[in-house]
Design a protein around this motif. Structure first.
Motif, PDB file in Angstrom:
ATOM      1  N   SER A 201       0.745  -1.245   0.352  1.00 45.91           N
ATOM      2  CA  SER A 201      -0.073  -0.072   0.036  1.00 45.91           C
ATOM      3  C   SER A 201       0.926   1.285  -0.096  1.00 45.91           C
ATOM      4  CB  SER A 201      -0.985   0.135   1.275  1.00 45.91           C
ATOM      5  OG  SER A 201      -0.209   0.064   2.351  1.00 45.91           O
ATOM      6  N   ALA A 202       0.105   2.351  -0.417  1.00 44.01           N
ATOM      7  CA  ALA A 202       0.903   3.375  -0.455  1.00 44.01           C
ATOM      8  C   ALA A 202       0.035   4.685  -0.179  1.00 44.01           C
ATOM      9  CB  ALA A 202       1.750   3.800  -1.770  1.00 44.01           C
ATOM     10  N   ALA A 203       0.239   5.722   0.615  1.00 40.14           N
ATOM     11  CA  ALA A 203      -0.860   6.473   0.844  1.00 40.14           C
ATOM     12  C   ALA A 203      -0.239   7.929   0.742  1.00 40.14           C
ATOM     13  CB  ALA A 203      -1.466   6.531   2.167  1.00 40.14           C
ATOM     14  N   ARG A 204      -0.933   9.115   0.206  1.00 44.16           N
ATOM     15  CA  ARG A 204      -0.525  10.184   0.508  1.00 44.16           C
ATOM     16  C   ARG A 204      -1.326  11.020   1.732  1.00 44.16           C
ATOM     17  NH1 ARG A 204      -2.815  14.670  -3.692  1.00 44.16           N
ATOM     18  NH2 ARG A 204      -4.721  14.294  -2.387  1.00 44.16           N
ATOM     19  N   LEU A 205      -0.850  11.387   2.819  1.00 42.47           N
ATOM     20  CA  LEU A 205      -1.506  11.630   3.971  1.00 42.47           C
ATOM     21  C   LEU A 205      -1.759  13.354   4.095  1.00 42.47           C
ATOM     22  CD1 LEU A 205       0.413   9.571   6.604  1.00 42.47           C
ATOM     23  CD2 LEU A 205      -1.755   9.155   5.255  1.00 42.47           C
ATOM     24  N   ASP A 206      -3.249  13.552   3.917  1.00 45.18           N
ATOM     25  CA  ASP A 206      -3.471  15.087   3.903  1.00 45.18           C
ATOM     26  C   ASP A 206      -4.782  15.137   4.813  1.00 45.18           C
ATOM     27  OD1 ASP A 206      -3.718  17.706   3.905  1.00 45.18           O
ATOM     28  OD2 ASP A 206      -4.065  17.725   1.750  1.00 45.18           O
ATOM     29  N   PRO A 207      -4.657  14.872   6.323  1.00 44.44           N
ATOM     30  CA  PRO A 207      -5.890  14.848   7.239  1.00 44.44           C
ATOM     31  C   PRO A 207      -6.242  16.312   7.490  1.00 44.44           C
ATOM     32  CG  PRO A 207      -3.627  14.749   8.581  1.00 44.44           C
ATOM     33  CD  PRO A 207      -3.223  14.992   6.892  1.00 44.44           C
ATOM     34  N   GLN A 208      -7.536  16.287   8.106  1.00 38.26           N
ATOM     35  CA  GLN A 208      -8.472  17.378   8.598  1.00 38.26           C
ATOM     36  C   GLN A 208      -7.470  18.316   9.271  1.00 38.26           C
ATOM     37  OE1 GLN A 208     -11.106  18.212   7.045  1.00 38.26           O
ATOM     38  NE2 GLN A 208     -12.975  17.462   8.038  1.00 38.26           N
ATOM     39  N   LEU A 209      -6.620  17.773  10.153  1.00 37.08           N
ATOM     40  CA  LEU A 209      -5.629  18.550  10.887  1.00 37.08           C
ATOM     41  C   LEU A 209      -4.656  19.213   9.822  1.00 37.08           C
ATOM     42  CD1 LEU A 209      -4.316  19.275  13.698  1.00 37.08           C
ATOM     43  CD2 LEU A 209      -2.884  17.496  13.422  1.00 37.08           C
ATOM     44  N   ARG A 210      -4.490  20.499   9.909  1.00 36.47           N
ATOM     45  CA  ARG A 210      -3.480  21.393   9.228  1.00 36.47           C
ATOM     46  C   ARG A 210      -2.082  21.147   9.520  1.00 36.47           C
ATOM     47  NH1 ARG A 210      -6.960  26.980  10.009  1.00 36.47           N
ATOM     48  NH2 ARG A 210      -8.884  26.160   9.002  1.00 36.47           N
ATOM     49  N   ASP A 211      -1.344  21.453   8.435  1.00 34.34           N
ATOM     50  CA  ASP A 211      -0.007  21.182   8.633  1.00 34.34           C
ATOM     51  C   ASP A 211       0.396  19.775   9.004  1.00 34.34           C
ATOM     52  OD1 ASP A 211       0.726  24.231   8.276  1.00 34.34           O
ATOM     53  OD2 ASP A 211      -0.578  24.419   9.944  1.00 34.34           O
ATOM     54  N   ALA A 212      -0.115  18.866   8.532  1.00 32.48           N
ATOM     55  CA  ALA A 212       0.008  17.521   8.698  1.00 32.48           C
ATOM     56  C   ALA A 212       0.197  16.447   7.662  1.00 32.48           C
ATOM     57  CB  ALA A 212      -0.851  16.782   9.811  1.00 32.48           C
ATOM     58  N   GLN A 213       0.708  17.074   6.360  1.00 31.90           N
ATOM     59  CA  GLN A 213       0.701  16.247   5.419  1.00 31.90           C
ATOM     60  C   GLN A 213       2.007  15.464   5.293  1.00 31.90           C
ATOM     61  OE1 GLN A 213       0.593  19.761   5.416  1.00 31.90           O
ATOM     62  NE2 GLN A 213      -1.745  20.058   4.490  1.00 31.90           N
ATOM     63  N   GLY A 214       1.673  14.416   4.793  1.00 27.71           N
ATOM     64  CA  GLY A 214       2.911  13.318   4.816  1.00 27.71           C
ATOM     65  C   GLY A 214       2.557  12.089   3.968  1.00 27.71           C
ATOM     66  N   ASN A 215       3.211  10.980   4.149  1.00 27.20           N
ATOM     67  CA  ASN A 215       2.971   9.834   3.271  1.00 27.20           C
ATOM     68  C   ASN A 215       3.159   8.424   4.276  1.00 27.20           C
ATOM     69  OD1 ASN A 215       6.014   8.777   2.959  1.00 27.20           O
ATOM     70  ND2 ASN A 215       5.968  11.131   2.578  1.00 27.20           N
ATOM     71  N   ARG A 216       3.012   7.390   3.561  1.00 30.15           N
ATOM     72  CA  ARG A 216       2.755   6.207   4.082  1.00 30.15           C
ATOM     73  C   ARG A 216       3.047   4.987   3.382  1.00 30.15           C
ATOM     74  NH1 ARG A 216      -2.016   5.916   7.641  1.00 30.15           N
ATOM     75  NH2 ARG A 216      -2.958   5.180   5.768  1.00 30.15           N
ATOM     76  N   GLN A 217       3.926   4.210   3.336  1.00 27.55           N
ATOM     77  CA  GLN A 217       4.070   2.966   2.652  1.00 27.55           C
ATOM     78  C   GLN A 217       4.016   1.609   3.384  1.00 27.55           C
ATOM     79  OE1 GLN A 217       6.995   5.299   1.834  1.00 27.55           O
ATOM     80  NE2 GLN A 217       5.216   6.584   0.825  1.00 27.55           N
ATOM     81  N   LEU A 218       3.752   0.612   2.668  1.00 27.42           N
ATOM     82  CA  LEU A 218       3.766  -0.811   3.315  1.00 27.42           C
ATOM     83  C   LEU A 218       4.178  -1.761   2.300  1.00 27.42           C
ATOM     84  CD1 LEU A 218       3.443  -2.909   5.667  1.00 27.42           C
ATOM     85  CD2 LEU A 218       0.814  -2.922   4.962  1.00 27.42           C
ATOM     86  N   LEU A 219       5.031  -2.744   2.623  1.00 25.21           N
ATOM     87  CA  LEU A 219       5.163  -3.920   1.633  1.00 25.21           C
ATOM     88  C   LEU A 219       5.551  -4.962   2.430  1.00 25.21           C
ATOM     89  CD1 LEU A 219       5.629  -5.290  -1.076  1.00 25.21           C
ATOM     90  CD2 LEU A 219       8.245  -4.674  -0.709  1.00 25.21           C
ATOM     91  N   ALA A 220       4.628  -6.029   2.304  1.00 22.80           N
ATOM     92  CA  ALA A 220       4.451  -7.469   3.281  1.00 22.80           C
ATOM     93  C   ALA A 220       4.319  -8.400   2.531  1.00 22.80           C
ATOM     94  CB  ALA A 220       3.762  -7.197   4.354  1.00 22.80           C
ATOM     95  N   ALA A 221       4.890  -9.569   2.905  1.00 25.64           N
ATOM     96  CA  ALA A 221       4.812 -10.927   2.103  1.00 25.64           C
ATOM     97  C   ALA A 221       4.850 -11.882   3.179  1.00 25.64           C
ATOM     98  CB  ALA A 221       5.869 -11.198   1.207  1.00 25.64           C
ATOM     99  N   ALA A 222       3.912 -12.950   2.774  1.00 24.92           N
ATOM    100  CA  ALA A 222       3.876 -14.267   3.813  1.00 24.92           C
ATOM    101  C   ALA A 222       3.961 -15.450   2.991  1.00 24.92           C
ATOM    102  CB  ALA A 222       2.616 -14.159   4.778  1.00 24.92           C
ATOM    103  N   VAL A 223       4.406 -16.419   3.284  1.00 30.12           N
ATOM    104  CA  VAL A 223       4.755 -17.607   2.900  1.00 30.12           C
ATOM    105  C   VAL A 223       4.390 -18.662   3.564  1.00 30.12           C
ATOM    106  CG1 VAL A 223       6.378 -18.999   1.411  1.00 30.12           C
ATOM    107  CG2 VAL A 223       6.875 -16.692   1.159  1.00 30.12           C
ATOM    108  N   GLU A 224       3.707 -19.740   3.191  1.00 31.69           N
ATOM    109  CA  GLU A 224       3.246 -20.850   3.747  1.00 31.69           C
ATOM    110  C   GLU A 224       3.639 -22.184   3.156  1.00 31.69           C
ATOM    111  OE1 GLU A 224      -0.838 -23.208   3.740  1.00 31.69           O
ATOM    112  OE2 GLU A 224      -0.914 -21.611   5.119  1.00 31.69           O
TER     113      GLU A 224
END
Length: 712
Positions: A201-224
């Motif tokens: 996943s990848a996100a651009r963060l721009d919440p209701q709270l001002r001056d709080a813009q950012g970003n978030r990423q995740l990469l995960a894998a599971a093997v069985e």
């Protein structure tokens, strides 16, 4: 202007949802979908610790919340649990920062009260939920599962594992005023023996709270991998990143709590031109090997590692030096001024590792059927920090208009820590016959801890051993109704701060032992699942006894009084054709008792702990595939100051949402939309007393969210 924009976004969300309604008329009608209030019905709760025993049969209060349910509620962080379960509350939850929770009125320790697939992890970071299938909450003293932990409970994150059927799920989510996230959940079975699951996943963060813009990423894998009959190998890893300025809190203005209606909840006091994001980077991996020894017994080896790196930045308001020479140490000035500090702590490293070796099985002895689990857990923790900046910059104001220069120079030392732990445990569920069952738990812990300031000074080192028992007894009144009682202990371990002012610096304190007694009823039918529990938790307290001179050796840390939390919890999951209601409520009496050093605190309520909490979530199918959802969250008044002379009133928040499922060819489309804080209620959400300072966090304003999930 704000209400116009909200109405526009609501209309846009409604228009977005109209398109699938039109398409639905062109597709074959689907049967109505009912969303169960329970996360995973009759599934074993990993955090319970009794093997395959389902939650409904355990003599304890616990909750399992599925990823589907979290999506319906728009929850994307651990802090969101405070809006779901009445026993869980906020405890210094700032946008963009670490999530802090309280359970049964006790703040969880982010170093010791969190688990990931049952292994201990450090939660002093932003924990991603994109690759988690469920969140589990154990309520009550947690010595049965943790060598050391704060009383109240544990939180366990359950990792998504490969499934039996191939699938690809694409997601797109939006949240007002501009947060956008795209996600992938890909599951593929290579063969009967080998399967893989990837989450990204990848996100651009721009919440209701001002001056709080950012970003978030995740990469995960599971093997069985089913290496051979009876041998299952499971491996997984997770890479996560979050960069976002966090939220600076409001406070009292002199002797007054400001009217929340006069405060803009979107205003972020961390809004200097030099403000930097707080950055959380995490690398986590685990390997689990399960060997079925025979029909009744299995052995398991489970190892996990976690590597965290944090750059912590904040334009930090703290206290106020007034123009008339008055200093407000724990609040802001009456005119809204505050002292502003440039806080920076970069390159923080927290490394954890754990190895759990266990044996689980069923057997009969003395005519009694038993299910036994025993093992040993080895854990290691290491934290390393650099210099810390905490530099006075001047006077700011709660109107957010003042800009001050930066000073990033570091001079403060931080504290490096090392810990080695070995925990031997045994849990046994014994069938006594005629509906009676006994539950036994025992954990013996050996600790070795040391710490030192980053320059090597003020070193401490100690070793400690202790045993925490847990006992339960349950009786099946009928096939649907169970009564139970349980008693258990938990441990917290600490040392006297290694500072010259203490007469016993660095000395290990006796293990602080908390005790809980709980009694309850549990019942489950096709139409109603419910539980009712009474609990009583007592935890000793440590306080400093000082002679007032401030000289070296003038203070001594001693045991003094206790925290006593007693209350009633009730939960109900009512289900009817096409709908249901999930409800929980807690009435808590939390008090400070028995202090001789400060008798004025006796009988008072701890800061930031409400007496009453109620959480309701309703759902109703209104047509094929379409479900309407509604939520209500009520939290009672909270004390602001330790002397209880000031409090904030209780508040109620209303939420609304809908979920629509449709078939588009061979694809399954799931649309979600919601409005949190539907009435745009203005209130102080919580009042944490942190770092000997009063802080106030406002309830988030009305927020519109929408998402689309396509299963290919």
């Amino acid at each position: 202007m704000a209400s116009t924009r909200s109405l526009t976004l609501i209309a846009a969300a409604a228009a977005l949802l109209c398109s699938p309604l039109v398409l639905a008329q062109q597709q074959q009608a689907l049967p109505a979908v009912t969303i169960s209030g329970k996360a995973v019905d009759n599934a074993p709760v990993l955090i319970g610790g009794f093997g395959t025993t389902p939650l409904a049969k355990l003599p304890m209060q616990a909750e399992s919340l599925s990823a589907e349910r979290l999506k319906d509620l728009g929850i994307d962080s651990i802090a969101g649990l405070a809006s779901v379960d009445a026993s869980v509350g906020d405890s210094y939850n700032a946008e963009g920062y670490i999530s802090y929770l309280s359970v049964r009125g006790f703040t969880l320790d982010n170093r010791f009260n969190y688990r990931r697939d049952g292994l201990p992890i450090n939660a002093e970071t932003a924990l991603p939920l994109g690759n988690k299938s469920a969140l589990e909450i154990l309520k009550g003293t947690s010595g049965i599962q943790a060598g050391t932990s704060a009383p109240g409970g544990l939180v366990n994150l359950v990792v998504k594992r490969p499934q039996a059927v191939d699938s690809t799920v694409l997601g797109l989510a939006y949240s007002q005023r501009g947060t956008v996230e795209a996600s992938l959940d890909w599951n593929h079975r290579v063969s009967d023996e080998l399967a893989l699951r990837v989450n990204a996943s990848a996100a651009r963060l721009d919440p209701q709270l001002r001056d709080a813009q950012g970003n978030r990423q995740l990469l995960a894998a599971a093997v069985e991998w089913k290496a051979r009959p009876g041998t299952l190998v499971e491996a997984e890893f997770e890479l996560s990143h979050q960069s976002q300025p966090d939220q600076a809190a409001f406070s009292m203005l002199g002797d007054t709590v400001p009217d929340p209606r006069s405060v803009n909840p979107r205003l972020n006091l961390n809004n200097q031109s030099w403000t930097l994001p707080t950055v959380f980077d995490g690398r986590t991996a685990s390997l689990r090997i399960t060997q079925q020894l025979n029909e009744d017994w299995r052995a398991q080896a489970h190892v996990g590692v976690q590597r965290l790196r944090t750059d912590d930045h904040l334009a930090f308001p703290y206290g106020c030096s007034a123009a008339d020479g008055t200093y407000y140490a724990d609040r802001y000035c009456p005119n809204g001024d505050f002292d502003l500090y440039d806080f920076r702590s970069e390159g923080e490293r927290r490394d954890s590792s754990a190895l759990d070796l266990s044996l689980t099985g069923k057997f009969s002895a003395f005519g009694l059927r038993q299910e036994l689990s025993t093992g040993v857990l080895f854990s290691r923790f290491r934290s390393r920090f650099g210099g810390e900046a905490y530099n006075y910059m001047g006077t700011g104001n709660v109107d957010g208009s003042v800009q001050l220069p930066a000073d990033p120079s570091t001079f403060d030392g931080n504290t490096n820590r090392d810990e080695h732990g070995t925990e031997f445990y045994l849990r046994d569920a014994v069938q006594l016959g005629a509906g009676w069952q006994a539950w036994l738990g025992l954990r013996h812990t050996r600790l070795q801890r040391r710490s030192a300031v980053t320059d090597g000074s003020e070193a401490t080192r100690y070793s400690q051993s202790f045993t925490t028992p847990w006992l339960g007894l349950s009786y099946a009144v009928s096939p649907e109704l169970m009564a139970y009682a349980s008693w258990g202990e938990g441990i917290e371990s600490d040392v006297v701060p290694n500072r010259p002012v203490y007469a016993n610096p660095g000395q290990a304190l006796p293990a602080m032992k908390s005790r809980q007694f709980e009694a309850g009823l549990k019942a489950g039918t096709r139409a109603l699942d419910w539980s009712l529990a009474w609990f009583d938790i007592r935890q000793p307290a440590w306080r400093d006894r000082c002679d007032g001179s401030g000289d070296d050796g003038s203070c001594l840390t001693v045991a003094d009084g206790r925290a006593h939390h007693r209350g009633i919890e009730a939960t109900a999951d009512l289900k009817w054709s096409g709908g249901g209601l999930l409800a929980s409520a807690m009435r808590l009496r939390a008090r400070n008792e028995g202090s001789t050093l400060d008798a004025s605190l006796n009988g008072l309520t701890p800061v930031n702990v409400p007496q009453t909490q109620v959480k309701l979530h309703a759902r109703q199918d209104v047509m094929s595939g379409l479900q309407l959802q509604g939520g209500l969250v009520y939290e009672g008044p909270r004390a602001v100051l330790p002397d209880n002379s000031v409090s904030i009133p209780g508040w109620t928040r209303l939420d609304a949402g809908l979920r629509y499922e449709q078939r588009v060819g061979s694809q399954q489309w799931t649309w979600r939309a919601g409005i949190d804080n539907l009435a745009d209620r203005r209130a102080w959400r919580e009042s944490p007393y942190q770092y000997s300072h009063v802080y106030l966090y406002p309830l988030a304003p009305r927020t519109v969210r929408a998402s689309l999930e396509v299963r290919l």
